[in-house]
Motif scaffolding. Structure first.
Motif, PDB file in Angstrom:
ATOM      1  N   GLY A  14       3.085  -4.614  -7.894  1.00  0.00           N
ATOM      2  CA  GLY A  14       3.903  -4.199  -9.025  1.00  0.00           C
ATOM      3  C   GLY A  14       3.140  -4.112 -10.333  1.00  0.00           C
ATOM      4  O   GLY A  14       3.318  -3.160 -11.107  1.00  0.00           O
ATOM      5  N   ASN A  15       2.278  -5.093 -10.602  1.00  0.00           N
ATOM      6  CA  ASN A  15       1.517  -5.076 -11.853  1.00  0.00           C
ATOM      7  C   ASN A  15       0.545  -3.906 -11.908  1.00  0.00           C
ATOM      8  O   ASN A  15       0.390  -3.255 -12.943  1.00  0.00           O
ATOM      9  CB  ASN A  15       0.758  -6.392 -12.028  1.00  0.00           C
ATOM     10  CG  ASN A  15       1.664  -7.556 -12.358  1.00  0.00           C
ATOM     11  OD1 ASN A  15       2.797  -7.363 -12.806  1.00  0.00           O
ATOM     12  ND2 ASN A  15       1.180  -8.768 -12.136  1.00  0.00           N
ATOM     13  N   LEU A  16      -0.107  -3.630 -10.792  1.00  0.00           N
ATOM     14  CA  LEU A  16      -1.040  -2.508 -10.766  1.00  0.00           C
ATOM     15  C   LEU A  16      -0.296  -1.187 -10.899  1.00  0.00           C
ATOM     16  O   LEU A  16      -0.752  -0.271 -11.597  1.00  0.00           O
ATOM     17  CB  LEU A  16      -1.857  -2.520  -9.474  1.00  0.00           C
ATOM     18  CG  LEU A  16      -2.820  -3.691  -9.254  1.00  0.00           C
ATOM     19  CD1 LEU A  16      -3.690  -3.430  -8.038  1.00  0.00           C
ATOM     20  CD2 LEU A  16      -3.689  -3.946 -10.476  1.00  0.00           C
ATOM     21  N   ALA A  17       0.851  -1.072 -10.233  1.00  0.00           N
ATOM     22  CA  ALA A  17       1.630   0.158 -10.331  1.00  0.00           C
ATOM     23  C   ALA A  17       2.072   0.410 -11.770  1.00  0.00           C
ATOM     24  O   ALA A  17       2.025   1.542 -12.260  1.00  0.00           O
ATOM     25  CB  ALA A  17       2.836   0.094  -9.401  1.00  0.00           C
ATOM     26  N   ALA A  18       2.485  -0.645 -12.445  1.00  0.00           N
ATOM     27  CA  ALA A  18       2.924  -0.492 -13.832  1.00  0.00           C
ATOM     28  C   ALA A  18       1.790  -0.029 -14.741  1.00  0.00           C
ATOM     29  O   ALA A  18       2.028   0.575 -15.795  1.00  0.00           O
ATOM     30  CB  ALA A  18       3.498  -1.813 -14.337  1.00  0.00           C
ATOM     31  N   ALA A  19       0.555  -0.294 -14.328  1.00  0.00           N
ATOM     32  CA  ALA A  19      -0.600   0.087 -15.140  1.00  0.00           C
ATOM     33  C   ALA A  19      -1.010   1.540 -14.946  1.00  0.00           C
ATOM     34  O   ALA A  19      -1.826   2.054 -15.722  1.00  0.00           O
ATOM     35  CB  ALA A  19      -1.786  -0.828 -14.806  1.00  0.00           C
ATOM     36  N   ILE A  20      -0.476   2.222 -13.950  1.00  0.00           N
ATOM     37  CA  ILE A  20      -0.930   3.576 -13.614  1.00  0.00           C
ATOM     38  C   ILE A  20      -0.879   4.536 -14.797  1.00  0.00           C
ATOM     39  O   ILE A  20      -1.861   5.239 -15.075  1.00  0.00           O
ATOM     40  CB  ILE A  20      -0.143   4.121 -12.400  1.00  0.00           C
ATOM     41  CG1 ILE A  20      -0.637   3.432 -11.125  1.00  0.00           C
ATOM     42  CG2 ILE A  20      -0.281   5.643 -12.271  1.00  0.00           C
ATOM     43  CD1 ILE A  20       0.176   3.732  -9.882  1.00  0.00           C
TER      44      ILE A  20
ATOM     45  N   GLY B 242       4.941   0.730  -2.844  1.00  0.00           N
ATOM     46  CA  GLY B 242       5.743  -0.477  -2.714  1.00  0.00           C
ATOM     47  C   GLY B 242       6.833  -0.597  -3.756  1.00  0.00           C
ATOM     48  O   GLY B 242       8.022  -0.698  -3.427  1.00  0.00           O
ATOM     49  N   PRO B 243       6.482  -0.563  -5.051  1.00  0.00           N
ATOM     50  CA  PRO B 243       7.507  -0.637  -6.081  1.00  0.00           C
ATOM     51  C   PRO B 243       8.493   0.532  -6.053  1.00  0.00           C
ATOM     52  O   PRO B 243       9.596   0.428  -6.585  1.00  0.00           O
ATOM     53  CB  PRO B 243       6.696  -0.642  -7.387  1.00  0.00           C
ATOM     54  CG  PRO B 243       5.367  -1.198  -6.994  1.00  0.00           C
ATOM     55  CD  PRO B 243       5.122  -0.670  -5.614  1.00  0.00           C
ATOM     56  N   ALA B 244       8.083   1.664  -5.437  1.00  0.00           N
ATOM     57  CA  ALA B 244       8.986   2.815  -5.325  1.00  0.00           C
ATOM     58  C   ALA B 244       9.911   2.696  -4.120  1.00  0.00           C
ATOM     59  O   ALA B 244      10.743   3.587  -3.895  1.00  0.00           O
ATOM     60  CB  ALA B 244       8.171   4.109  -5.239  1.00  0.00           C
ATOM     61  N   GLY B 245       9.745   1.632  -3.334  1.00  0.00           N
ATOM     62  CA  GLY B 245      10.667   1.396  -2.225  1.00  0.00           C
ATOM     63  C   GLY B 245      10.154   1.750  -0.857  1.00  0.00           C
ATOM     64  O   GLY B 245      10.933   1.841   0.099  1.00  0.00           O
ATOM     65  N   PHE B 246       8.832   1.921  -0.716  1.00  0.00           N
ATOM     66  CA  PHE B 246       8.263   2.311   0.564  1.00  0.00           C
ATOM     67  C   PHE B 246       7.154   1.356   0.996  1.00  0.00           C
ATOM     68  O   PHE B 246       6.507   0.716   0.170  1.00  0.00           O
ATOM     69  CB  PHE B 246       7.652   3.718   0.495  1.00  0.00           C
ATOM     70  CG  PHE B 246       8.551   4.768  -0.070  1.00  0.00           C
ATOM     71  CD1 PHE B 246       9.755   5.071   0.533  1.00  0.00           C
ATOM     72  CD2 PHE B 246       8.185   5.456  -1.220  1.00  0.00           C
ATOM     73  CE1 PHE B 246      10.585   6.041   0.015  1.00  0.00           C
ATOM     74  CE2 PHE B 246       9.011   6.423  -1.754  1.00  0.00           C
ATOM     75  CZ  PHE B 246      10.220   6.725  -1.136  1.00  0.00           C
ATOM     76  N   SER B 247       6.905   1.318   2.282  1.00  0.00           N
ATOM     77  CA  SER B 247       5.649   0.776   2.786  1.00  0.00           C
ATOM     78  C   SER B 247       4.780   1.969   3.150  1.00  0.00           C
ATOM     79  O   SER B 247       5.288   3.042   3.489  1.00  0.00           O
ATOM     80  CB  SER B 247       5.878  -0.110   4.017  1.00  0.00           C
ATOM     81  OG  SER B 247       6.457   0.657   5.066  1.00  0.00           O
ATOM     82  N   ALA B 248       3.466   1.812   3.050  1.00  0.00           N
ATOM     83  CA  ALA B 248       2.553   2.929   3.267  1.00  0.00           C
ATOM     84  C   ALA B 248       1.490   2.551   4.276  1.00  0.00           C
ATOM     85  O   ALA B 248       0.812   1.538   4.128  1.00  0.00           O
ATOM     86  CB  ALA B 248       1.900   3.333   1.941  1.00  0.00           C
ATOM     87  N   ASP B 249       1.344   3.369   5.306  1.00  0.00           N
ATOM     88  CA  ASP B 249       0.281   3.202   6.291  1.00  0.00           C
ATOM     89  C   ASP B 249      -0.699   4.361   6.136  1.00  0.00           C
ATOM     90  O   ASP B 249      -0.302   5.529   6.137  1.00  0.00           O
ATOM     91  CB  ASP B 249       0.841   3.194   7.711  1.00  0.00           C
ATOM     92  CG  ASP B 249       1.544   1.893   8.043  1.00  0.00           C
ATOM     93  OD1 ASP B 249       1.109   0.844   7.524  1.00  0.00           O
ATOM     94  OD2 ASP B 249       2.533   1.918   8.785  1.00  0.00           O
ATOM     95  N   VAL B 250      -1.978   4.036   6.018  1.00  0.00           N
ATOM     96  CA  VAL B 250      -3.002   5.044   5.740  1.00  0.00           C
ATOM     97  C   VAL B 250      -3.883   5.246   6.962  1.00  0.00           C
ATOM     98  O   VAL B 250      -4.380   4.279   7.554  1.00  0.00           O
ATOM     99  CB  VAL B 250      -3.880   4.616   4.545  1.00  0.00           C
ATOM    100  CG1 VAL B 250      -4.984   5.649   4.292  1.00  0.00           C
ATOM    101  CG2 VAL B 250      -3.022   4.438   3.297  1.00  0.00           C
ATOM    102  N   THR B 251      -4.097   6.491   7.328  1.00  0.00           N
ATOM    103  CA  THR B 251      -5.083   6.864   8.340  1.00  0.00           C
ATOM    104  C   THR B 251      -6.097   7.781   7.686  1.00  0.00           C
ATOM    105  O   THR B 251      -5.738   8.837   7.160  1.00  0.00           O
ATOM    106  CB  THR B 251      -4.425   7.590   9.525  1.00  0.00           C
ATOM    107  OG1 THR B 251      -3.416   6.772  10.086  1.00  0.00           O
ATOM    108  CG2 THR B 251      -5.462   7.925  10.591  1.00  0.00           C
TER     109      THR B 251
END
Length: 400
Positions: free
Chosen positions: A167-173, A133-142
């Motif tokens: 965003g907060n979780l991504a920043a914590a990676i 999401g923060p990188a500019g995408f939506s992600a669908d998982v199968t």
């Protein structure tokens, strides 16, 4: 979740072999001279002066400068995973990321059911979803698009148009690390985990916070740790994933290290001056740390629960939730330490056909069948900053 088929490849997420997933700024570090004699040589050999630096650690430092699909995939490689086995192989094709199980990274004695292996893959999947999401995408998982028997565990389809929801979780990676050190006596406010607890279908978190159940669970962890170390084959398998020297870290770029054991600064430095521990010495330290540090200072325990711990999809989804729990703990300044000795012994006894002495007590603590308790961890306010774990490079695990 449904998979969206993308027929166009917008420039923002199309990529070529030339620019895809190449890490920049990979320097070759040099060891500074230290002292004289055997002590100085051991300090250099064991990485006393180079902890957390150099090629095996570059991905942690470089992640924030990455963008696009490279950033998403790198988030997966930085995910928590069992024994730092890094159980994934990743294939990228335009706007699709396929996450595969690497069977060579299974631990058939310490993870006889494969629950930790597939949960680790789930952690990688969810890290990528969070980063998308923060990188500019939506992600669908199968999950398991080719069926449960396939080694392709997940397909992540990316589309242009992300959100700031995670965003907060991504920043914590790049700041998320397992903290095996002591925690303070301060209580933990679990309300910060509420939002994430229901995000993954089929998985939930059971918290054990009251003093009496915590003490009972702590004693069970210690007993299970002793059982693992008393099982020569199980102990030996785990020891093969311990990287005792800097040369070993540089060669393998995986596994557990002295830097990740939660030792104090002077104790860690002294440990690196000494010859590498034997397996028996390492086991004795683990039992002692489990009894005197890990269980003695846990403010709370969390257990990821699913309907059936043997179900592959449930294992992956449990790992996806675990990734969110660990990243949430990081955002809250909490330490989190994965502790799966009890379930490792349950699975080991089941596979070996030996008496299962843990399931009944595990179930009593959970208040539900043992078959629902997938993974567990402790949390608390850490006294020390955890060390970085080595990671393989994207070139080592990703194919285009």
């Amino acid at each position: 979740m449904a998979t969206n088929t993308v027929t166009d490849e917008p420039p923002e997420i199309a990529f070529t072999r030339r620019d895809a997933l190449k890490l920049t700024g990979l320097g070759v570090g040099s060891l500074a001279a230290f002292g004289v004699g055997v002590g100085g040589l051991r300090a250099a050999t064991n990485g006393a002066l180079s902890a957390g630096s150099g090629d095996p650690y570059d991905l942690w430092h470089d992640w924030t400068t990455m963008s696009g699909i490279e950033r998403v995939v790198a988030a997966g490689v930085l995910a928590c995973n069992p024994h730092n086995t890094q159980p994934w192989r990743i294939r990228v094709d335009a706007d699709t990321i396929d996450v595969h199980s690497d069977p060579s990274r299974r631990m058939p004695l310490n993870d006889a059911s494969g629950r930790e292996h597939f949960a680790g893959l789930g952690c990688a999947v969810e890290n990528m979803v969070i980063a998308a999401g923060p990188a500019g995408f939506s992600a669908d998982v199968t999950l398991f698009p080719d069926g449960i028997a396939s080694d392709r565990v997940a397909r992540i389809a990316l589309q242009k148009g992300g959100t700031g929801q995670d965003g907060n979780l991504a920043a914590a990676i790049p700041h998320r690390h397992t903290n095996r050190g002591p925690y303070t006596s301060a209580p933990v406010d679990l309300s910060g985990f509420t939002e994430q607890s229901s995000r993954i279908h089929g998985a939930s978190v059971l918290w054990i916070t009251d003093e009496q159940p915590r003490e009972r669970l702590g004693r069970l962890y210690v007993e299970a740790t002793k059982a693992i170390t008393a099982d020569t084959a199980q102990s030996a398998e785990a020891f093969t994933w311990f990287r005792s020297s800097r040369d070993s870290i540089d060669k393998h770029r995986d596994g557990l290290t002295l830097d990740g054991q939660g030792l104090g600064g002077l104790t860690l430095f002294a440990a690196k001056l000494l010859p590498a521990q034997s397996r028996k010495d390492g086991d004795a330290y683990w039992v002692k740390a489990t009894r005197e540090v890990h269980t003695a200072t846990a403010a709370a325990y969390g257990v990821i629960t699913v309907n059936d711990v043997m179900d592959r999809t449930a294992q992956v989804n449990g790992g996806r939730l675990l990734a969110r729990m660990h990243l949430t703990a990081t955002t809250l300044g909490l330490g989190l330490h994965h502790m799966n000795q009890i379930t490792e012994r349950i699975d080991r006894d089941t596979a070996a056909g030996t008496p299962d002495v843990f399931s009944t007590r595990w179930a009593a603590l959970l208040g539900r069948p043992a078959s629902m308790g997938l993974l567990s961890f402790r949390i608390g306010h850490p006294e020390r900053t955890p060390g970085l774990s080595p990671r393989r490079s994207l070139d080592d695990v990703v194919t285009i």
